[in-house]
Write a protein that holds these residues in place. Structure first.
Motif, short mmCIF file in Angstrom:
data_model
loop_
_atom_site.label_atom_id
_atom_site.label_comp_id
_atom_site.label_asym_id
_atom_site.label_seq_id
_atom_site.Cartn_x
_atom_site.Cartn_y
_atom_site.Cartn_z
N ARG A 1 50.17 38.17 48.30
CA ARG A 1 49.64 37.81 46.98
C ARG A 1 48.12 37.82 47.04
NH1 ARG A 1 51.71 33.19 46.68
NH2 ARG A 1 49.88 31.88 47.07
N LEU A 2 47.52 38.36 45.99
CA LEU A 2 46.06 38.38 45.89
C LEU A 2 45.66 37.82 44.53
CD1 LEU A 2 43.27 39.18 46.96
CD2 LEU A 2 43.62 41.46 45.98
N THR A 3 44.87 36.75 44.59
CA THR A 3 44.38 36.13 43.36
C THR A 3 42.90 36.47 43.19
OG1 THR A 3 45.94 34.29 43.51
CG2 THR A 3 44.00 33.96 42.14
N VAL A 4 42.55 37.02 42.04
CA VAL A 4 41.15 37.34 41.73
C VAL A 4 40.89 36.89 40.30
CG1 VAL A 4 39.34 39.08 41.78
CG2 VAL A 4 41.39 39.41 43.15
N HIS A 5 39.91 36.00 40.15
CA HIS A 5 39.53 35.54 38.83
C HIS A 5 38.01 35.57 38.74
CE1 HIS A 5 39.12 32.07 35.75
NE2 HIS A 5 39.02 33.24 35.17
N PRO A 6 37.42 36.74 38.45
CA PRO A 6 35.96 36.86 38.49
C PRO A 6 35.28 36.13 37.34
CG PRO A 6 36.93 38.90 37.71
CD PRO A 6 38.07 38.02 38.14
N ARG A 7 34.17 35.52 37.68
CA ARG A 7 33.29 34.89 36.68
C ARG A 7 31.86 35.12 37.16
NH1 ARG A 7 30.24 33.04 33.43
NH2 ARG A 7 30.61 31.39 31.92
N LEU A 8 31.51 36.40 37.30
CA LEU A 8 30.22 36.76 37.89
C LEU A 8 29.09 36.52 36.89
CD1 LEU A 8 32.11 38.12 39.95
CD2 LEU A 8 30.57 40.10 39.95
N PRO A 9 27.96 36.01 37.37
CA PRO A 9 26.78 35.93 36.49
C PRO A 9 26.44 37.32 35.95
CG PRO A 9 26.43 34.69 38.52
CD PRO A 9 27.70 35.46 38.71
N SER A 10 26.07 37.39 34.70
CA SER A 10 25.80 38.69 34.08
C SER A 10 24.66 39.42 34.78
CB SER A 10 25.48 38.50 32.59
OG SER A 10 24.35 37.64 32.43
N SER A 11 23.73 38.67 35.37
CA SER A 11 22.60 39.31 36.05
C SER A 11 23.00 40.04 37.31
CB SER A 11 21.53 38.26 36.40
OG SER A 11 22.05 37.29 37.29
N TRP A 12 24.19 39.76 37.84
CA TRP A 12 24.62 40.42 39.07
C TRP A 12 24.99 41.88 38.83
CZ3 TRP A 12 28.08 37.04 42.77
CH2 TRP A 12 27.35 35.93 43.17
N ASP B 1 54.23 46.31 47.02
CA ASP B 1 55.03 45.09 47.12
C ASP B 1 54.19 43.83 47.10
OD1 ASP B 1 53.88 45.62 49.57
OD2 ASP B 1 55.63 45.03 50.75
N TRP B 2 52.90 43.96 46.76
CA TRP B 2 52.01 42.79 46.62
C TRP B 2 51.94 42.38 45.16
CZ3 TRP B 2 47.72 40.63 49.77
CH2 TRP B 2 47.93 40.81 51.15
N GLU B 3 51.63 41.12 44.96
CA GLU B 3 51.42 40.57 43.62
C GLU B 3 49.93 40.36 43.40
OE1 GLU B 3 52.65 36.63 40.92
OE2 GLU B 3 52.97 36.67 43.10
N LEU B 4 49.41 40.90 42.30
CA LEU B 4 48.02 40.69 41.91
C LEU B 4 48.00 39.65 40.80
CD1 LEU B 4 45.01 41.44 42.05
CD2 LEU B 4 45.47 43.24 40.36
N VAL B 5 47.29 38.55 41.04
CA VAL B 5 47.26 37.43 40.10
C VAL B 5 45.85 37.25 39.59
CG1 VAL B 5 47.67 34.97 39.77
CG2 VAL B 5 49.16 36.29 41.30
N THR B 6 45.70 37.20 38.29
CA THR B 6 44.43 36.83 37.67
C THR B 6 44.63 35.47 37.04
OG1 THR B 6 43.85 39.12 37.24
CG2 THR B 6 42.68 37.44 35.99
N SER B 7 43.99 34.43 37.61
CA SER B 7 44.18 33.06 37.13
C SER B 7 43.65 32.93 35.72
CB SER B 7 43.46 32.07 38.05
OG SER B 7 43.92 32.20 39.37
N SER B 8 44.29 32.10 34.93
CA SER B 8 43.76 31.80 33.61
C SER B 8 42.61 30.83 33.75
CB SER B 8 44.85 31.20 32.73
OG SER B 8 45.31 29.99 33.29
N ALA B 9 41.79 30.74 32.72
CA ALA B 9 40.55 29.96 32.80
C ALA B 9 40.79 28.48 33.04
CB ALA B 9 39.74 30.15 31.52
N ASP B 10 42.00 27.97 32.70
CA ASP B 10 42.22 26.53 32.87
C ASP B 10 42.92 26.20 34.18
OD1 ASP B 10 44.63 27.67 32.27
OD2 ASP B 10 45.20 26.21 30.72
#
Length: 711
Positions: A653-664, A696-705
């Motif tokens: 399982r891979l969890t990715v929830h990006p919240r990158l600063p816009s300047s990046w 066979d991997w699960e890609l998870v994008t967490s919700s904001a809460d």
């Protein structure tokens, strides 16, 4: 990351300090911007002792004029100079380049370039001395004059320690005209528009045996042993790139510095990271563990090497002089001539948190895809560490891990703020031991949960349930005893009488990182950390300006430590669903990057905590280490935290929830290893693309809460 070899980075030789530091493994050199070792703490250091205390070059009897210093890697430098102009002339026609390479010794190539149309006569003198004194005697200015015993044998200058026959140094040079005790001399004619060169090697000896040389005569920098070592490391590490120019520069420097700080075990070649130059070029429990954690996005194997090295040195007996106790993970190891006199022994165990961080890292390395057999082999060490916490760490049975030094030689404070005055009340009064630190309870909580997850995975459900029960009891007890509702933050500690030590410190950021804080408490903590009393504009202060012990020029009472700020940012982004968390994380990160830019792309161990309104650039701390391992690795924790990146290789399982600063702008991680597979990740603001993830991997994008796991 981009290969920095031959990139010609200009050394940060200003900003209040003109020392150029070169480091490779456990060897390092401090010099001025001429390349000279003259006084104070400068020197070539090997195995925690100073081998060279003088290395001074004279051209026609005078010091050459420095033009610039280039540091293509952490272990190499080019000192570019010119011969001092002759009387009545403004310009010089003789260019000197001192190319220095560090690798279990030092090699220096001096090249003279004659830019004139007629031949020039040049006299060179290199003055050499050594003292072989202990590293900390140098740091503290306790050096006794006397120097080394020097002899000349077959045109080799041999230095020996007068009081200890174990240590020595042999100096050889090409094209030398005369070698005298303490002096090498050349007199040459450089043809017009031509060059002349000499190569000098300073090779340490140990027990009258020359240390195996890693220098080869005439080789280019990119073919040298240190360059090959870091190249091999780059071949297996993740490439991290970013549109943000400062962050890109910092990440490049991070890779170079961590690669240079790598030390390989003499036995099976396992890597671990030395804590930092110049004073901590050795294995440190806390520093090496946290650095390995932060470096997981680029190299998982580093965590296993660090864990195995520390497991071998894990406490087996009770020894009050070294503070060794069964199951305890050591604080530091030293090999200097006076190491046994400093903290009671060559291996000192006075750390309250390293044992807990050991268990945390083992669980995290397993989630990141570390070899399962290696993880299984380390479970007994993890269990012993937790047993230490229960039996020796919590001596009074109140459920909290505390410390008190065993003798007057030990460290008074044994958390990460280990200066004698590092833990104090809001009034400024020092806390009385035994002391139970807030962040240590958070580490213990996270360690119990990590071991519980491993127990579930390896068929021990009863143990997992027991450990989770202990973790929950600790969490409840912590919130009851450490929370100060009238102040809105956790006490930094409980003192001898179980009273709350009420100073506002950065330690509470670690409580966010480990997840022991409740959401309600987190919101008020964030409010307190957001004010000018904690945010210096260049990162989070260790102590608020409103506290009695506040001093922006102190080591732990108002300074800014990049790794500490990065941990706080990771904690804030763990609670990203709480009001104000993301905004403060972005502001602290922007301050750190501005500080990094001011320091030439390399974050030092710490710097002063003066407000940005008072000084527009961060003020250096005089004895700060640079490069320093967890400061170098801190940008990787920032990247991981803003990506919301949490792999779980065993569960695919891979969890990715990006919240990158816009300047990046755009951030990419290429060839990131997850077990036996590699993936590529590209993120921008809150969008992400993942390539190479198995079907066979699960890609998870967490919700904001949702709160991501420990980052």
């Amino acid at each position: 990351m981009t290969n920095a070899l031959n990139a010609g980075n200009v050394a940060a030789i200003g900003s209040g300090r003109d020392t150029v530091t070169l480091v490779e493994g456990g060897t390092f050199c401090l010099s001025d911007r001429h390349g000279d070792v003259l006084e104070g703490a400068h020197g070539l250091f090997f195995r925690d002792a100073r081998a060279l205390s003088r290395w001074e070059l004279r051209v026609d009897g005078r010091s050459a004029e420095p033009l610039t210093v280039l540091t293509p890697e952490a272990f190499a430098a080019q000192f570019v100079l010119r011969r001092t102009p002759r009387p009545g002339l403004a310009d010089s026609t003789l260019l000197l380049v001192r190319e220095r390479l560090i690798a279990d010794g030092m090699r220096e190539t001096i090249t003279l370039h004659n830019l004139d149309d007629e031949p020039t006569v040049v006299s060179l003198e290199l003055f050499v001395d050594g003292d072989f004194v202990d590293l900390f005697a140098v740091k503290e200015g306790r050096v006794v004059p006397g120097g080394a015993e020097m002899t000349v044998v077959d045109d080799e200058l041999v230095l020996r320690d007068r009081g200890d026959l174990v240590r020595g140094l042999t100096i050889t040079a090409t094209g030398v005209d005369k070698v005298l005790p303490g002096t090498l001399r050349w007199r040459v004619v450089v043809p017009p528009r031509s060059s002349w060169q000499t190569e000098i090697v300073a090779q340490p000896t140990w027990a009258n045996q020359q240390v195996h040389s890693r220098f080869r005569s005439g080789e280019r920098l990119d073919a040298s042993a240190p360059a090959q070592k870091i190249s091999a490391w780059r071949d297996v590490t993740t490439t991290v790139e970013c549109d943000h120019p400062t962050l890109a520069e910092v990440l490049q420097r991070t890779e170079s510095d961590l690669g240079a700080l790598l030390v390989y075990d003499d036995g099976d070649g396992r890597p671990f990271v030395a804590a930092g130059a110049p004073w901590y070029m050795t294995l440190f429990g806390r520093d090496s563990l946290l650095t390995a954690w932060m470096a997981l996005p680029i190299d998982v194997d580093l965590s296993i090497g660090t864990l195995k090295q520390l497991a071998e040195l894990q406490g087996r007996q009770i020894n009050p002089i070294t503070e060794e106790e069964p199951g305890r993970i050591m604080h530091e190891i030293r090999r200097g001539p006076a190491s046994a006199d400093a903290l009671g022994g060559n291996v000192y165990y006075g750390s309250v948190d390293a044992s807990l961080l050991f268990v945390m890292l083992l669980g995290e390395a397993w989630r990141w895809g570390a070899d399962e057999d290696a993880v299984r082999s380390l479970l007994p060490a993890a269990d012993a560490a937790l047993q230490w916490a229960e039996r020796y760490g919590d001596r009074d049975g109140d459920g909290f891990v505390e410390y008190r030094r065993a003798t007057d030689r030990g460290l008074i404070n044994q958390g990460w703020k280990d200066s004698y005055d590092g833990i104090n009340h809001a009034s400024g009064r020092l806390a009385e031991p035994p002391i139970a630190l807030c962040e240590v309870q958070g580490y213990h909580y996270a360690a119990l949960l990590a071991r519980a997850e491993l127990a579930d995975a390896f068929g021990e459900p009863a143990l997992a349930e027991l450990l989770r029960g202990r973790a929950e009891a600790l969490r409840i007890g912590f919130q009851e005893r450490f929370w100060m509702p009238d102040k809105g933050y956790y006490a930094v500690a409980l003192d001898r009488d179980k009273r709350q030590v009420d100073a506002l410190t950065s330690n509470v950021g670690h409580c966010l990182w480990t997840g022991i804080a409740s959401d309600q408490h987190a919101e008020r903590i964030i409010e307190n950390l957001s004010g000018h009393q904690m945010d210096s504009g260049f990162g989070l202060r260790t102590l608020a300006t409103t506290m009695g012990a506040y001093n922006p020029m102190s080591y732990h009472n108002g300074s800014v430590w990049p790794h500490d700020t990065a941990i706080a940012v990771a904690g804030l982004l763990r609670y990203r669903h709480v009001r104000g968390a993301v905004e403060l994380a972005e502001r602290l990160t922007a301050g750190l990057l501005d500080a990094a830019a001011a320091f030439g792309g390399r974050l030092p161990e710490l710097y002063c905590g003066f407000p940005r309104e008072q000084f527009p650039a961060p003020v250096p701390y005089p004895t700060s280490c640079s490069p320093q391992a967890w400061a170098s690795a801190a940008p990787l924790l920032l990247v991981r935290s803003f990506l919301g990146f949490e792999p779980h290789v065993p569960e695919r399982r891979l969890t990715v929830h990006p919240r990158l600063p816009s300047s990046w702008g755009r951030l990419t991680l290429a060839e990131l290893r997850l077990g036996s597979r590699s993936v590529n990740i590209e993120a921008h603001c809150d969008t992400v693309k993942v390539d190479g993830l198995p079907e066979d991997w699960e890609l998870v994008t967490s919700s904001a809460d949702e709160s991501p796991p420990l980052g």
